[in-house]
Design an enzyme around this catalytic site. Structure first.
Site, PDB file in Angstrom:
ATOM      1  NE  ARG A   1      -5.287  15.012  25.120  1.00 54.03           N
ATOM      2  CZ  ARG A   1      -5.444  13.802  25.684  1.00 54.03           C
ATOM      3  NH1 ARG A   1      -5.697  12.759  24.913  1.00 54.03           N
ATOM      4  NH2 ARG A   1      -5.325  13.638  26.984  1.00 54.03           N
TER       5      ARG A   1
ATOM      6  CE1 TYR B   1       0.751  17.318   0.169  1.00 50.27           C
ATOM      7  CE2 TYR B   1       0.306  15.819   1.993  1.00 50.27           C
ATOM      8  CZ  TYR B   1       0.721  17.059   1.526  1.00 50.27           C
ATOM      9  OH  TYR B   1       1.099  18.020   2.417  1.00 50.27           O
TER      10      TYR B   1
ATOM     11  CG  ASP C   1      -5.973  12.501  -0.454  1.00 53.58           C
ATOM     12  OD1 ASP C   1      -6.863  13.373  -0.574  1.00 53.58           O
ATOM     13  OD2 ASP C   1      -4.801  12.777  -0.110  1.00 53.58           O
TER      14      ASP C   1
ATOM     15  CE  LYS D   1      -3.384  21.403   0.189  1.00 57.31           C
ATOM     16  NZ  LYS D   1      -3.098  20.706   1.451  1.00 57.31           N
TER      17      LYS D   1
END
Length: 361
Positions: free
Chosen positions: A53, A104, A175, A200
């Site tokens: 992790r 978004y 962003d 993306k």
């Protein structure tokens, strides 16, 4: 041979080269060119990794490569939403978050839920009204910008907004999913944090769910890393491998897709069924506005090559009417269709759209 783990060998290289060479293993005989996929939940104690992790060799390679492009240190996340959740967690209890009204949908949804619980106070702004954004930044804990915006494709005066927000004492997140580090580097403009939905353009093949955060400040990097570790928002090793493989071809993919987008924007502007074309002049996203929702739905239903899908930034071209989502901003026209241009031949993409548009009468 230079050691690929020595960051100094990347100095002075252009982005197209960095995308290919950064994050490679040491250039030693019989070593692989790519960092292998490491499927491990547990490591032998005594080193820096300790547990799956906290670290993975594949994460480190991806983070180095994207960091070289963004000009900062990168942390990989399980998704863009996981990354944005970690950044919003930096806001103190009751802190003010400034966010564009056209952002978004996932980001706006996260903020709405946080506000409903009393965690934050949200100030939505028209991001292209620079004076209004600067006014809203007064007393804010976090100013969140997205440029170009999704799906309105508005371009923000990032330099002015970032400078004013920093002067007001706010953290600034940008962003950068649509522009990618090949078209803008917000850290160089003074932003504290840069967010990517790596699903993306970064990965670029519709087969990865991942997010990423770039940061320059070491203390802030440690804070975000701590949140990734505590909340378990780490990406899988195979996803990271695929995202890095996709990143290698980002300059080529974006160049072709951007050419397609610019040409389509110019051609579609001449079609009588299109009321408005929105294209910021760079990137591979074009939004077109038709008369109403029915016309937009008919366009989407009538294409054969383009695919209706809510994601974007991949080698294949996709489109969707954004207001089909109930949470989309009411200021987004009902007839707006967002186009994500891929790398197909421009004549085929154009012909498919025109064939569908011509049926609208």
């Amino acid at each position: 041979m230079p050691d690929a783990n020595d960051a100094h060998h990347l100095d002075g290289l252009r982005p197209e080269t960095l995308a290919v060479v950064a994050g490679r293993p040491a250039a030693l005989p019989d070593e692989p060119l790519n960092v292998p996929v490491t499927f491990a939940s547990t490591y032998i104690a005594g080193g820096e990794r300790e547990y799956g992790r906290y670290a993975n060799p594949g994460w480190s390679a991806f983070e180095e490569a994207l960091g070289a492009l963004e000009g900062g240190r990168v942390l990989a996340f399980a998704s863009g939403m996981a990354a944005s959740s970690a950044l919003l967690d930096l806001v103190p209890q009751g802190g003010v978050v400034v966010v564009p009204r056209h952002s978004y949908l996932g980001t706006l949804s996260q903020l709405r839920h946080l506000e409903e619980r009393g965690r934050v106070v949200v100030r939505q702004v028209d991001a292209v009204d620079t004076a209004a954004v600067i006014e809203a930044a007064a007393g804010a804990a976090l100013v969140w910008m997205e440029s170009p915006s999704n799906p309105a494709l508005e371009v923000v005066d990032l330099a002015s907004v970032i400078a004013a927000a920093k002067a007001a004492g706010a953290l600034v997140v940008v962003d950068n999913t649509f522009a990618t580090p090949l078209r803008q580097r917000p850290l160089e403009l003074g932003a504290d944090l840069v967010l990517h939905s790596a699903t993306k353009f970064i990965a670029g093949h519709s087969d990865v769910l991942m997010g990423a955060v770039a940061v320059r400040d070491e203390a802030l990097h440690a804070e975000v890393l701590g949140r990734r570790s505590m909340h378990g928002a780490a990406p899988g090793p195979m996803e990271t491998f695929l995202a890095l493989r996709g990143l290698r071809t980002l300059p080529l993919r974006l160049e072709r897709a951007e050419q397609n987008a610019a040409e389509l924007a110019a051609r579609l502007d001449l079609h009588p069924a299109i009321a408005e074309v929105r294209y910021p002049g760079f990137g591979a996203i074009v939004s077109v506005v038709l008369a109403d929702a029915a016309a937009a739905d008919a366009l989407v239903a009538g294409v054969r090559l383009w695919r209706q899908a809510t994601s974007l930034g991949a080698v294949e071209s996709t489109l969707e009417r954004r207001r089909r989502w109930a949470g989309e901003a009411p200021t987004i026209p009902e007839g707006l269709v967002r186009l994500s241009t891929g790398v197909e031949h421009i004549e085929d993409l154009h012909a498919d759209l025109v064939r569908s548009l011509d049926t609208l009468g």
